[in-house]
Design an enzyme around this catalytic site. Sequence first.
Site, mmCIF file in Angstrom:
data_model
loop_
_atom_site.group_PDB
_atom_site.id
_atom_site.type_symbol
_atom_site.label_atom_id
_atom_site.label_comp_id
_atom_site.label_asym_id
_atom_site.label_seq_id
_atom_site.Cartn_x
_atom_site.Cartn_y
_atom_site.Cartn_z
ATOM 1 N N HIS A 18 71.918 45.174 70.892
ATOM 2 C CA HIS A 18 72.957 46.028 71.482
ATOM 3 C C HIS A 18 73.964 45.131 72.214
ATOM 4 O O HIS A 18 73.807 43.902 72.233
ATOM 5 C CB HIS A 18 72.347 47.092 72.404
ATOM 6 N N HIS A 21 72.738 42.394 74.675
ATOM 7 C CA HIS A 21 72.294 41.137 74.048
ATOM 8 C C HIS A 21 73.522 40.330 73.609
ATOM 9 O O HIS A 21 73.568 39.109 73.749
ATOM 10 C CB HIS A 21 71.453 41.404 72.796
ATOM 11 N N CYS A 126 53.224 46.212 82.913
ATOM 12 C CA CYS A 126 54.330 46.977 82.301
ATOM 13 C C CYS A 126 54.664 46.318 80.975
ATOM 14 O O CYS A 126 55.041 45.140 80.940
ATOM 15 C CB CYS A 126 55.559 46.985 83.212
ATOM 16 N N CYS A 129 58.350 45.049 80.662
ATOM 17 C CA CYS A 129 58.615 43.719 81.256
ATOM 18 C C CYS A 129 57.728 42.658 80.631
ATOM 19 O O CYS A 129 57.955 41.478 80.840
ATOM 20 C CB CYS A 129 58.298 43.699 82.748
ATOM 21 N N CYS A 144 57.488 51.476 87.035
ATOM 22 C CA CYS A 144 58.192 50.191 87.006
ATOM 23 C C CYS A 144 59.660 50.464 87.319
ATOM 24 O O CYS A 144 60.271 51.322 86.677
ATOM 25 C CB CYS A 144 58.051 49.546 85.620
ATOM 26 N N HIS A 147 61.912 49.876 84.042
ATOM 27 C CA HIS A 147 61.689 50.662 82.814
ATOM 28 C C HIS A 147 61.318 52.110 83.082
ATOM 29 O O HIS A 147 61.195 52.901 82.154
ATOM 30 C CB HIS A 147 60.631 49.975 81.942
ATOM 31 N N LYS A 298 74.005 52.881 82.853
ATOM 32 C CA LYS A 298 73.050 51.934 82.297
ATOM 33 C C LYS A 298 72.790 52.327 80.844
ATOM 34 O O LYS A 298 72.676 53.509 80.527
ATOM 35 C CB LYS A 298 71.750 52.003 83.126
ATOM 36 N N LYS A 301 68.101 54.246 75.650
ATOM 37 C CA LYS A 301 67.868 55.074 74.469
ATOM 38 C C LYS A 301 67.842 56.546 74.862
ATOM 39 O O LYS A 301 68.349 57.389 74.139
ATOM 40 C CB LYS A 301 66.536 54.685 73.820
HETATM 41 N N1 MSP Z 1 62.334 38.284 75.502
HETATM 42 C C1 MSP Z 1 62.757 38.246 76.851
HETATM 43 C C2 MSP Z 1 63.435 36.915 77.167
HETATM 44 C C3 MSP Z 1 62.596 35.718 76.914
HETATM 45 S S1 MSP Z 1 63.476 34.257 77.233
HETATM 46 C C4 MSP Z 1 62.338 33.068 77.112
HETATM 47 C C5 MSP Z 1 63.746 39.382 77.099
HETATM 48 N N2 MSP Z 1 64.281 39.947 76.021
HETATM 49 S S2 MSP Z 1 65.341 41.171 76.056
HETATM 50 O O1 MSP Z 1 65.623 41.465 74.682
HETATM 51 O O2 MSP Z 1 64.859 42.225 76.876
HETATM 52 O O3 MSP Z 1 66.609 40.601 76.769
HETATM 53 C C6 MSP Z 1 67.256 39.441 76.254
HETATM 54 C C7 MSP Z 1 68.438 39.068 77.110
HETATM 55 O O4 MSP Z 1 69.404 40.121 77.019
HETATM 56 C C8 MSP Z 1 68.070 38.916 78.584
HETATM 57 O O5 MSP Z 1 68.685 37.776 79.137
HETATM 58 C C9 MSP Z 1 68.622 40.175 79.213
HETATM 59 O O6 MSP Z 1 69.035 40.000 80.547
HETATM 60 C C10 MSP Z 1 69.825 40.438 78.318
HETATM 61 N N3 MSP Z 1 70.229 41.840 78.384
HETATM 62 C C11 MSP Z 1 69.538 42.930 77.947
HETATM 63 N N4 MSP Z 1 70.249 44.048 78.262
HETATM 64 C C12 MSP Z 1 71.396 43.695 78.894
HETATM 65 C C13 MSP Z 1 72.526 44.371 79.347
HETATM 66 N N5 MSP Z 1 72.640 45.674 79.320
HETATM 67 N N6 MSP Z 1 73.554 43.613 79.815
HETATM 68 C C14 MSP Z 1 73.532 42.244 79.795
HETATM 69 N N7 MSP Z 1 72.475 41.588 79.389
HETATM 70 C C15 MSP Z 1 71.351 42.279 79.065
HETATM 71 O O7 MSP Z 1 64.019 39.662 78.265
#
Ligand code: MSP
Length: 527
Positions: A18, A21, A126, A129, A144, A147, A298, A301
């Site tokens: 999304h 990411h 969790c 997390c 949590c 989440h 925020k 889903k």
């Molecule tokens: N798998 C772990 C990270 C492991 S690193 C060794 C994880 N994955 S995640 O898919 O949940 O998130 C990946 C990255 O995307 C994280 O740095 C997280 O902060 C970022 N983001 C996820 N949602 C976000 C937003 N809505 N806005 C900005 N960044 C966000 O955590």
Amino acid sequence: MDKFYLTTAIDYVNGAPHIGHAYEKILTDVIARHFSQRCDDVYFLTGTDEHGIKIQKTAASKGITPKELCDENAQKFKDAWKALDIDYTRFIRTTDEDHVKIVQKIFRKLMENGDIYKNSYEGLYCSGCESFLNPKDLTEDGLCPDHLKKPEVVREENYFFKLTKYKDAIIKHIKENPDFIIPQFRANEVLNQLEDIQDISVSRSKSNVQWGIDVLDDEEQSIYVWIDALSNYITALGYDVETPSEKFKKYWPADVQVIGKDILKFHSIYWPAILLALGLPLPKHIFAHGWITIDQAKMSKSIGNVISPTSVLESFELEHPDAFRYYMACAAPCGKDGNYSDDDFKEKVNAHLANSMGNLLNRTLSMLVKYFDGEVKEEFFVARNKELVTGSLSLLKTALNKIDLVKNNFDNFEIAEAGQEITTLVDITNKYVTDNAPWTLAKEEKMTECGQVLTTVLEVMCIISALIYPFCPNIAKDMARQLSFDLSTKLDDLTYENIKTGHLISKEEIKPVFLRVDSELADKSKK
Ligand code: MSP
């Protein structure tokens, strides 16, 4: 600077990418491209985090194997990054064979060194997390806070990592290196968290978690997903506990590790502790960006407001991702939260990329064709000749000075701030054109003055194309092509004279570098 190694967080593959990411990958790609203009050897690592209970559960709910789920979704991440021109060096998957083998060796080494011991444990886990939570951090309803789900009570015999042994060393490192955690205001949060850290459970019983890397010498246990995931930053380089590869020796420590603020604890406490236990140096900077909301809400889903990055490109029928990259990279000041909205996106990219920057180049080149048949004459260059038009030299100085300001922003990972410096330079240049009205100079037959104004603007446009390149690589290439400017010029080699004397362009070769985006398109696609 002989190398620059930067990493992103690796994304969970229990769903598709999304724009949260995407925000992180765009920021990191912009940083990587900027440093490629200052250094010949940039290594950019990204990838996917594929083990753990969350993936195991999602796969089970879909009736497929975890590996099938990972293959399907990892591909979606790769496709999205391709569409966004994310130019990574390696895309690591934690299911990659080389990664798995090294993680097992790392775990064994930590056991041999006495940093890992066995203990029975009861805690609140969790799966969102992938972490045990401290009861005091739960909401009033026992959920949590991130989440909003009830954590599971887990009673297991696990391996534990002696995090407490490294507490003092990490505190010292953070205090002695104020730019270790960026932005600096987050360092205090980390120091507070360090106050009450405990040793952490670093394995899960295979009766509960089968989808993980096996602990060597103990078939009952799988390695905790965060130990597996964090190690990617060194396994990707071929770190080996016995003989580190040449690549590892060259690139480690990382120059910057880009992550979201939600996973700062893992990167500024757990990760440094693992590195210290392995006897390795710590990364130079951990840059924790803020979060992206959608229309100030925020992304979730359950609200149904999750936006995929490629859907933005499609709904606005963008021919390349530059506008989206620019918007996202500039969405928030360093470390702060930002917001995406279709209307704001349209307004900003139309104003900055089409009206101000694109139009400036287009009309300057058109005037050069109209008044000089596309030719830049020797006498137009202000740095070699007399300044006929006041403000020309000072504009060039301002432009060169901007390079230093932008470099300084990037050194502090202030990406949106760097974008703002570039926009300001475009505005100053537009004002110079308006103030000196080359069309009036031409009417008055002051042709050398008119040529000086146009040439000065084109010189600045070369600098602007170089500065905007990390954000908008396609637009920058198009600008550079029309200016006959070599975009591979390192930032430090840019001068007052980037334009060549002689014929520059003909009418047919002039093309707008960015067309305004249409709001109706996005509205239509929403309906
Ligand atoms: N798998 C772990 C990270 C492991 S690193 C060794 C994880 N994955 S995640 O898919 O949940 O998130 C990946 C990255 O995307 C994280 O740095 C997280 O902060 C970022 N983001 C996820 N949602 C976000 C937003 N809505 N806005 C900005 N960044 C966000 O955590």
